[in-house]
Enzyme design. Sequence first.
Site, PDB file in Angstrom:
ATOM      1  N   GLY A  47       0.815  -1.217   0.000  1.00 53.51           N
ATOM      2  CA  GLY A  47       0.000   0.000   0.000  1.00 53.51           C
ATOM      3  C   GLY A  47       0.845   1.261   0.000  1.00 53.51           C
ATOM      4  O   GLY A  47       0.625   2.163  -0.810  1.00 53.51           O
ATOM      5  N   GLU A 104       0.748   5.831   7.486  1.00 51.24           N
ATOM      6  CA  GLU A 104       2.161   6.140   7.184  1.00 51.24           C
ATOM      7  C   GLU A 104       2.618   7.363   7.966  1.00 51.24           C
ATOM      8  O   GLU A 104       3.736   7.407   8.472  1.00 51.24           O
ATOM      9  CB  GLU A 104       2.380   6.358   5.684  1.00 51.24           C
ATOM     10  CG  GLU A 104       1.909   5.233   4.779  1.00 51.24           C
ATOM     11  CD  GLU A 104       2.350   3.845   5.191  1.00 51.24           C
ATOM     12  OE1 GLU A 104       3.444   3.706   5.766  1.00 51.24           O
ATOM     13  OE2 GLU A 104       1.587   2.876   4.963  1.00 51.24           O
TER      14      GLU A 104
HETATM   15  N1  B3K Z   1       5.977  -0.719   6.463  1.00 49.15           N
HETATM   16  C1  B3K Z   1       5.414  -0.887   5.157  1.00 49.15           C
HETATM   17  C2  B3K Z   1       5.344  -2.298   4.715  1.00 49.15           C
HETATM   18  C3  B3K Z   1       6.589  -2.808   4.106  1.00 49.15           C
HETATM   19  C4  B3K Z   1       6.364  -4.191   3.529  1.00 49.15           C
HETATM   20  C5  B3K Z   1       7.638  -4.821   3.100  1.00 49.15           C
HETATM   21  N2  B3K Z   1       7.437  -6.131   2.494  1.00 49.15           N
HETATM   22  C6  B3K Z   1       4.073  -0.270   5.039  1.00 49.15           C
HETATM   23  C7  B3K Z   1       3.335  -0.061   6.280  1.00 49.15           C
HETATM   24  O1  B3K Z   1       3.004  -0.970   7.011  1.00 49.15           O
HETATM   25  O2  B3K Z   1       3.071   1.056   6.608  1.00 49.15           O
HETATM   26 ZN    ZN Z   2       2.702   0.128   8.705  1.00 47.95          ZN
END
Ligand code: B3K
Ligand code: ZN
Length: 881
Positions: free
Chosen positions: A269, A306
């Site tokens: 996402g 995010e």
């Molecule tokens: N931290 C990222 C996800 C990364 C996935 C890597 N395979 C998005 C999120 O959870 O905000």
């Molecule tokens: Zn996350």
Amino acid sequence: MKLDAATPQPIYLKDYTPPAFLIDQVDLTFELDEEATRVTSRLVLHRNPAHPDRGAALRLDGREMTLESLRLDGVALEADAYQLDEESLTIAAVPDTAILEVVTLIHPELNTSLMGLYKSNGNFFTQCEAEGFRKITYYLDRPDVMARFTTTIVADRAKYPVLLSNGNRVGDGQFDRNRHWVKWVDPFRKPAYLFALVAGRLGKVEDSFVTASGRAVALEIYVEPHDLDKCAHAMNSVKKSMQWDEQVFGLEYDLDSYMIVAVSDFNMGAMENKGLNIFNTAYVLARPDTATDTDFDGIEAVIAHEYFHNWTGNRVTCRDWFQLSLKEGLTVFRDQEFSADMGSRAVKRIEDVRTLRTHQFAEDAGPMAHPVRPDSYIEINNFYTVTIYEKGAEVVRMYHTLLGREGFRRGMDLYFKRHDGQAVTCDDFRAAMADANGVDLTQFARWYSQAGTPVLRVRGHYDAAARTYTLDVAQSCPATPGQPTKLPFHIPLVLGLVGPDGVDLPLRLEGEPAAAAGSRVLDVTEAEQRFVFVDVAVEPVPSLLRGFSAPVKLDYPYSRAQLVHLMAHDSDPFCRWEAAQTLLLQDLNGLIDAARAGRPLQLADDVVAAFRSMLADTSLDPALTALMLTLPAESYLADQQQEIDPDAIRTALNFVRLGLARGLRNELKQTYSRLNDGAAYRFTAADVARRSLKNVCLAYLVELDEPALVELAQKQYRDASNMTDAYAALACLVEREAGDEALAQFASKWADEALVMDKWFALQASSRRRGTVEHVRALLEHPSFQLTNPNKVRALIGGLLARNLAGFHRADGSGYEFAAEMILALDKLNPQIAARQVASFNRWRKLEPNRRAAMKAALERIAAESGLSRDVYEIVAKNLQ
Ligand code: B3K
Ligand code: ZN
């Protein structure tokens, strides 16, 4: 299983050791080029005093790149001074402090895995979480190595006018005749997984936000120029998120600018890189005519998620990847609370519980079951799961329920006070919650270490003479791979006792001085426990697990009359919805059995009557009515079965859908007409709610297959001023031949809008029409489809494999053959995306014998392939174990 290299080995949490070296400063220079990008990295290192071996070698992670040169403290290293293999670079003799300069060449144009540096529509992007930075340069690519980064990007000025990286922009200039450069400095220490770089021809939407302490932050959203008119909602969502985090958690943004970049080729996402979030276009771009209400909601939630990571994930990060839920569970909880505050709390909760039950409970019941903090993994990318994210969020929610809003905030404040700038563990988070509130959360730790969905068996008994109501509560948890037995969990059980008049009774436990009104929390900590309520004047109906206070399965023998009572009166909207679902589930399970046995099907009268009075109750939030009318997903029903017969499930669902449509025909028509008022599109909670109920009514009505009712959908499709209504109408039409024209019209109208075409693919792939496997196969050739684009794969292939139970599990096995073929093709391009599709096999052991054999054969076919990625290998191996 055949594998070219050695069989991939698991990595264990128990083997964690601190890194031998730490990195204080990283200075990166990128000379961007499609075929060969040169990366120069200058690392300032020192030996980690916490590492047991004072003479340990320096082992840097790195793969799929060419090493050009290596200098240690200014001296070029000869080939015999270091060792290079497929995965790493090791230098044996390194002083306690050192400066290492590494020059590598990487090949972004060949990178279809979308990890590391890659190209999409002519622009450069990076993705580093979890272990993508090691495809950019040799590095200590682990989250407990936190360094200060500077990034200088050199690139062709005409092709790449925009050059972005983390932190603040400190300088730029002309490099040579055609090339320019920009330098970025990130003042905050960060692990390499939060590094990001973007370069390309991108348009920008700008705004600003003034923080509570009066600092101005520049907000910038970068997209391809033709998408500039689809950023308003995303920008609004950023500002709302920033304000909410200040108000609810006292957390302010910490850099001068906050940038979001949208990219159409992206594995997930979005990604929370420090100061430079990179987003899948699906979670940025929205205009009322191109995006549905669900898309608008999704964008608001993902932008918030995010943004919230800036504190929960970036300022305080994870010690190792086993602790992933430390940042993900917590951040999902935070985004869920944000969405609840922005729209309807009840609706948000119900939607989240549906996701949890449909996907996470299934994961817990299958070969990939793992605790919120796993003990081992083969490929970490396979552990970005609903268990880590959604169950992890439920675990955080349970602290909130046990400690209360203020207690939870005290815990969060202490967590940041203790750990800002550190890489920590789930135990550190739990300790902050416990210490800030002076409570013992030792037993609560089992939520992190034990996999599986606990079952809460509750029995109630009313003693009219003694005026007591006794609840006997027993908990158990099924075995999961590697965990045959489980110890009792600390479960917050929120409940109320609903009187015959529908009003909550006062709740007073034996020995307590005063009664509490409404709901209360019971601490369930033993395998078996008894709670006795006193002064209970009348026999109540227990309303259990209010707000879904724990991620468990509730076993209470409700009578149908009790369910109808709760459905009409429960003061807790979740339990009201739950009562409606349980009523439907009881019927559906009976119908599935009948369909399998070839017995005649019949729908109970009380269900139709209960839904009729619910539709008549205009005091209910229309969004809640819509959710109550929404039938459980096929896959959720499948997971309730001892042995799955997908055709019987579909038959039962179709029967209930048609039965409700027949029984409620007039009410549905009236409600549809009342809500179909032609009002201009606005994205407000009230309008979204009205549209959702209207469109649920339409779907039921079209089910009746009467020309006049199908015409309602045709007309709504033609007249729609927004995508929500157009899409809802098309979703009804796609199920019948009468819809083919609309489907063709939709494709020609939206041929240039990739995200809208994803909807078109997804609708057809999840359709109940016959021959979906063949149809999906044919659509692979459609000019808008690309196997290299994850959104397209999720829409078309995922639409069939994950969202079309009966279509995928076709008796002739053609769905499984198709899946195996696609997984093998995808594995060569993008292992992460391939592995996601393997999940459609996870429940194979529970299928009826013919399909079980066919699924096993398809899994074995994948397993027999040589050169499988670790990603696909792990899931296939766990399925066949
Ligand atoms: N931290 C990222 C996800 C990364 C996935 C890597 N395979 C998005 C999120 O959870 O905000
Ligand atoms: Zn996350």
